[in-house]
Write a protein that holds these residues in place. Structure first.
Motif, short mmCIF file in Angstrom:
data_model
loop_
_atom_site.label_atom_id
_atom_site.label_comp_id
_atom_site.label_asym_id
_atom_site.label_seq_id
_atom_site.Cartn_x
_atom_site.Cartn_y
_atom_site.Cartn_z
N ARG A 330 0.81 -1.25 0.19
CA ARG A 330 0.10 0.05 -0.01
C ARG A 330 0.93 1.21 0.28
NH1 ARG A 330 -4.11 -0.60 4.93
NH2 ARG A 330 -2.14 -1.35 5.91
N VAL A 331 0.72 2.05 -0.87
CA VAL A 331 1.29 3.38 -0.93
C VAL A 331 0.46 4.66 -1.16
CG1 VAL A 331 3.07 1.90 -2.20
CG2 VAL A 331 1.34 3.11 -3.43
N TYR A 332 0.91 5.83 -0.80
CA TYR A 332 0.43 6.85 -1.09
C TYR A 332 0.79 7.61 -2.38
CZ TYR A 332 -1.48 7.67 3.71
OH TYR A 332 -2.02 7.66 4.99
N GLN A 333 -0.03 8.16 -3.14
CA GLN A 333 0.41 9.02 -4.36
C GLN A 333 -0.38 10.09 -4.45
OE1 GLN A 333 -0.35 6.89 -8.18
NE2 GLN A 333 1.63 7.60 -9.03
N CYS A 334 0.28 11.16 -5.05
CA CYS A 334 -0.56 12.41 -5.37
C CYS A 334 -1.89 12.34 -6.39
CB CYS A 334 0.47 13.61 -5.98
SG CYS A 334 -0.28 15.12 -6.10
N SER A 335 -2.96 12.51 -5.71
CA SER A 335 -4.06 12.60 -6.55
C SER A 335 -3.81 13.27 -8.04
CB SER A 335 -5.54 12.77 -5.81
OG SER A 335 -5.47 14.17 -5.45
N ALA A 336 -3.22 14.56 -7.91
CA ALA A 336 -2.97 15.33 -9.07
C ALA A 336 -2.36 14.91 -9.91
CB ALA A 336 -2.84 16.96 -8.49
N ALA A 337 -1.13 14.32 -9.43
CA ALA A 337 -0.14 13.63 -10.57
C ALA A 337 -0.69 12.41 -10.95
CB ALA A 337 1.23 13.47 -9.62
N ASN A 338 -1.44 11.69 -10.36
CA ASN A 338 -1.99 10.46 -10.87
C ASN A 338 -3.00 10.57 -11.99
OD1 ASN A 338 -4.61 8.28 -10.34
ND2 ASN A 338 -2.41 7.43 -10.35
N THR A 348 5.55 7.20 -5.43
CA THR A 348 4.55 6.62 -4.30
C THR A 348 5.78 6.72 -3.09
OG1 THR A 348 5.67 4.35 -5.07
CG2 THR A 348 3.52 5.16 -6.23
N PHE A 349 4.86 6.82 -2.03
CA PHE A 349 5.35 6.82 -0.64
C PHE A 349 4.81 5.55 0.15
CE2 PHE A 349 5.47 10.81 -2.58
CZ PHE A 349 6.53 11.50 -1.80
N ARG A 350 5.52 4.75 0.93
CA ARG A 350 5.09 3.46 1.39
C ARG A 350 4.39 3.83 2.63
NH1 ARG A 350 10.20 0.45 2.83
NH2 ARG A 350 8.88 -1.22 3.30
N TYR A 351 3.41 2.91 2.79
CA TYR A 351 2.22 3.57 3.91
C TYR A 351 2.55 2.78 5.28
CZ TYR A 351 -2.02 3.75 6.87
OH TYR A 351 -2.62 3.77 7.94
N GLU A 352 2.86 1.34 5.19
CA GLU A 352 3.10 0.60 6.24
C GLU A 352 4.23 1.16 7.37
OE1 GLU A 352 2.05 -0.82 4.02
OE2 GLU A 352 0.20 -2.10 4.53
N PHE A 518 9.99 11.80 8.60
CA PHE A 518 10.39 10.62 8.28
C PHE A 518 10.71 10.31 6.95
CE2 PHE A 518 6.70 10.82 11.26
CZ PHE A 518 7.20 10.18 12.21
N ASP A 519 11.45 9.31 6.80
CA ASP A 519 11.96 9.09 5.33
C ASP A 519 11.14 7.94 4.90
OD1 ASP A 519 12.98 6.55 6.33
OD2 ASP A 519 14.88 6.90 6.36
N ASN A 520 11.24 7.31 3.74
CA ASN A 520 10.24 6.50 3.01
C ASN A 520 10.19 5.09 3.48
OD1 ASN A 520 8.25 6.19 1.36
ND2 ASN A 520 9.43 5.25 -0.20
N ASN A 521 11.26 4.85 4.76
CA ASN A 521 11.39 3.62 5.27
C ASN A 521 10.91 3.69 6.73
OD1 ASN A 521 12.45 1.90 3.28
ND2 ASN A 521 14.36 3.10 3.69
N GLY A 522 10.45 4.95 7.26
CA GLY A 522 9.93 5.02 8.42
C GLY A 522 10.87 5.68 9.44
N MET A 523 12.07 5.83 9.14
CA MET A 523 13.17 6.44 10.04
C MET A 523 13.12 7.86 10.21
SD MET A 523 14.92 3.65 10.72
CE MET A 523 16.34 4.30 11.64
N VAL A 524 13.18 8.27 11.64
CA VAL A 524 13.04 9.63 11.87
C VAL A 524 14.21 10.34 11.49
CG1 VAL A 524 12.98 11.49 13.73
CG2 VAL A 524 11.44 9.28 13.81
N ILE A 525 14.39 11.32 10.67
CA ILE A 525 15.37 12.15 10.12
C ILE A 525 15.53 13.50 10.56
CG2 ILE A 525 15.62 10.50 8.11
CD1 ILE A 525 14.20 12.99 6.64
#
Length: 587
Positions: A330-338, A348-352, A518-525
């Motif tokens: 499951r991923v997020y994606q900008c509705s306007a870009a799609n 796409t951005f990873r949801y979990e 957060f980065d795309n792997n869920g790590m706090v940056i």
């Protein structure tokens, strides 16, 4: 009835306007000024201001996700003292939904012990308004605020008698024997609820909890709940019919199904059926249906996207929608870009990983006592606690009287025995109060910091439970909590904070006072917490400066909703810190 009370009363002001455009005008200030002035003239003490800014009363959103709905939960839970007055500028500030919805919602609230007052006109509505003893006030609510105001000025005794006869006739005359499946017509022509009424209530409760018609139908079929009529199973159409039918509230609409074949189609007959669903539950369920786009559409029943309505594209501001890739990721994606509407960033951005990491930061700050409240239990317990306190006071008085008699007659064995007996009764009454108070505290969601930390972790575990019912209930609870503290989440496809462009989530809370990236792997940056600066700072010259007022004003702009949200977050953070220190001390 005309306003006027023998003793001062506590008063809660309710302020509402519908559109963001009104926010920049004088609507809020005018309502506050008028309500404060009116309360002052009546000698009432204003204890609280409840605001729903930018919420429409036509759809009922304020009754569900709004602060008026939360106040109603407190009233039902017995947390608002009986006799409290809810004061608003006009009746339509409470609701512009159909008049019967407003009337029944107010009826439920007044049954719980509160009253409603309006500045224009100066009226006070209590339980007697809906009990039939004040027909003019009843009609004012039934017909709608403005129409009733014009109407009541010319209402004569003859017209009042006519309305009494009409209302009585509507409740007794049988118009048609064709009734909904949860209604049975008796031999005398009465329309009463049958065994299917419990299913109707269940449907409304599921809808009020945030489930859509598709998920409600699936739940009913999974639970093998029987239908009525010719349909063997539940589907979206028959669930939607139940959720939109006036009959659920006891009203009959002439020719509702075939208006072209009925001479007087579209005429409402209020109170024609026995009401199956409480008015506040109707308002909550229908507000959820009306607000599906704001809460995740058809997937809301599963509560798949906990951050629905809160997450946007950092580049164009469009909504990020949740989609499932062929590999089930499951991923997020900008509705306007799609949809190729101008935004070039279709990454796409990873949801979990984001959900897991974000909940570590947000959940303790978001969940508070109200998310664990059981209003149905607490109202009964309020009455039980009050009755037990009265029993203790009575037993104490009797014991004191018996002791006084014993002192006058120390040699009288009967006096001594009576004193001992009454003292034992007082001790028993006091012992019974403790468990009742503990049960009430739990029903209201009040627990120790350590207990709250434990139940938050239970919710955290439950949102990933293999049990579908447990998982959905927990995720819906978390979804509601997040909307109270999360300002927004922004997805950036080319963030360069760490050098090379990467995809990031920037989450901010309560007006930007707290932020985590957060980065795309869920790590706090990166992160910041301005709440740590809400303290007194000593300058080099020894001057003490309180940083809180200026920082609050700069970040929150004086908006009461954000001020309240920040105070709540600070309380939860303090409780979490207290719980951690207690745990550490025990270790």
């Amino acid at each position: 009835m005309a306003v006027g009370m023998d003793s001062p009363a506590n008063c809660i002001l309710y302020i509402r306007f519908s559109t963001k455009r009104q926010e920049s005008g004088a609507s809020r200030e005018r309502q506050l000024e008028d309500c404060y002035a009116y309360a002052g003239r009546q000698g009432w003490t204003v204890t609280r201001v409840v605001e729903d800014l930018g919420r429409s009363a036509w759809s009922g959103h304020h009754l569900n996700g709004g602060n008026l709905g939360k106040l109603a939960d407190e009233i039902r839970a017995g947390e608002i003292p009986q006799g409290t007055i809810i004061l608003t500028e006009k009746l339509d500030r409470l609701s512009r939904m159909e008049s019967r919805v407003t009337r029944r919602w107010m009826e439920d609230m007044t049954d719980a012990g509160v009253m409603f007052a309006t500045v224009t006109p100066g009226k006070l509505h209590d339980r007697d308004t809906f009990g039939g003893s004040r027909l003019t006030d009843f009609l004012e609510i039934l017909l709608g605020a403005k129409a009733a105001n014009d109407y009541s000025e010319n209402l004569s005794e003859k017209v009042t008698d006519g309305w009494e006869k009409k209302l009585k006739r509507q409740k007794t005359d049988l118009i048609t024997r064709k009734v909904p499946g949860w209604i049975t017509v008796t031999k005398d022509g009465d329309r009463v609820c049958n065994e299917h009424a419990a299913t109707v209530v269940k449907i409304y409760q599921l809808a009020a909890d945030g489930r859509g018609v598709r998920m409600i139908a699936k739940r009913l079929n999974d639970d093998k709940v029987p239908t009525w009529g010719r349909t063997a199973t539940w589907d979206q159409s028959n669930v939607r019919f139940v959720l939109t039918s006036p009959a659920a509230e006891g009203d009959y609409l002439s020719g509702g199904a075939n208006p072209g074949r009925v001479k007087n189609a579209g005429v409402f007959h209020p109170g024609y059926y026995e009401r199956a669903v409480p008015a506040d539950l109707v308002a909550k369920a229908r507000a959820q249906l009306a607000g599906r786009k704001l809460t995740g559409g058809r997937e809301t029943g599963k509560a798949v996207n906990l951050f629905s309505g809160l997450i946007v594209c950092d580049h164009c501001g469009a909504r990020m929608y949740l989609r499932t890739l062929p590999n089930k990721t499951r991923v997020y994606q900008c509705s306007a870009a799609n949809q190729r509407r101008g935004c070039p960033y279709n990454e796409t951005f990873r949801y979990e990983p984001f959900e897991e990491a974000a909940l570590d930061v947000v959940l303790t700050r978001a969940l508070d006592d109200r998310h664990f409240r059981r209003p149905d239990d607490s109202l009964s317990l309020v009455h039980q606690v009050a009755a037990q306190q009265k029993a203790i006071a009575d037993a104490d008085l009797l014991a004191k009287n018996a002791y006084a008699i014993y002192l006058k007659h120390p040699d009288n064995q009967m006096a001594e025995d009576q004193f001992n007996e009454l003292s034992a009764a007082l001790k028993t009454a006091k012992a019974a109060l403790g468990p009742l108070e503990d049960a009430l505290a739990k029903a209201r969601g009040w627990v120790s910091p350590a207990e709250h930390a434990r139940r938050v972790m239970e919710i955290r575990d439950a949102i990933a439970s293999p049990d579908k019912v447990i998982r959905e209930a927990a995720r819906l609870k978390v979804m509601d909590a997040l909307k109270g503290v999360v300002a927004e989440v922004r997805c950036n496809a080319v963030d360069t904070q760490r050098g090379e462009p990467e995809r990031t989530f920037a989450l901010t809370l309560v007006g930007g006072m707290i932020g985590v990236k957060f980065d795309n792997n869920g790590m706090v940056i990166a992160d910041y917490d301005l709440t740590k600066n809400l303290e007194v700072v000593t300058l080099p010259d020894g001057t003490a400066v309180d940083m809180a007022p200026g920082l609050r004003a700069g970040m929150l702009g004086g908006e009461q909703r954000l001020e309240n949200a920040l105070d709540a977050v600070l309380r939860r953070q303090e409780a979490a810190a207290s719980s951690s220190s207690l745990t550490g001390a025990r270790a």
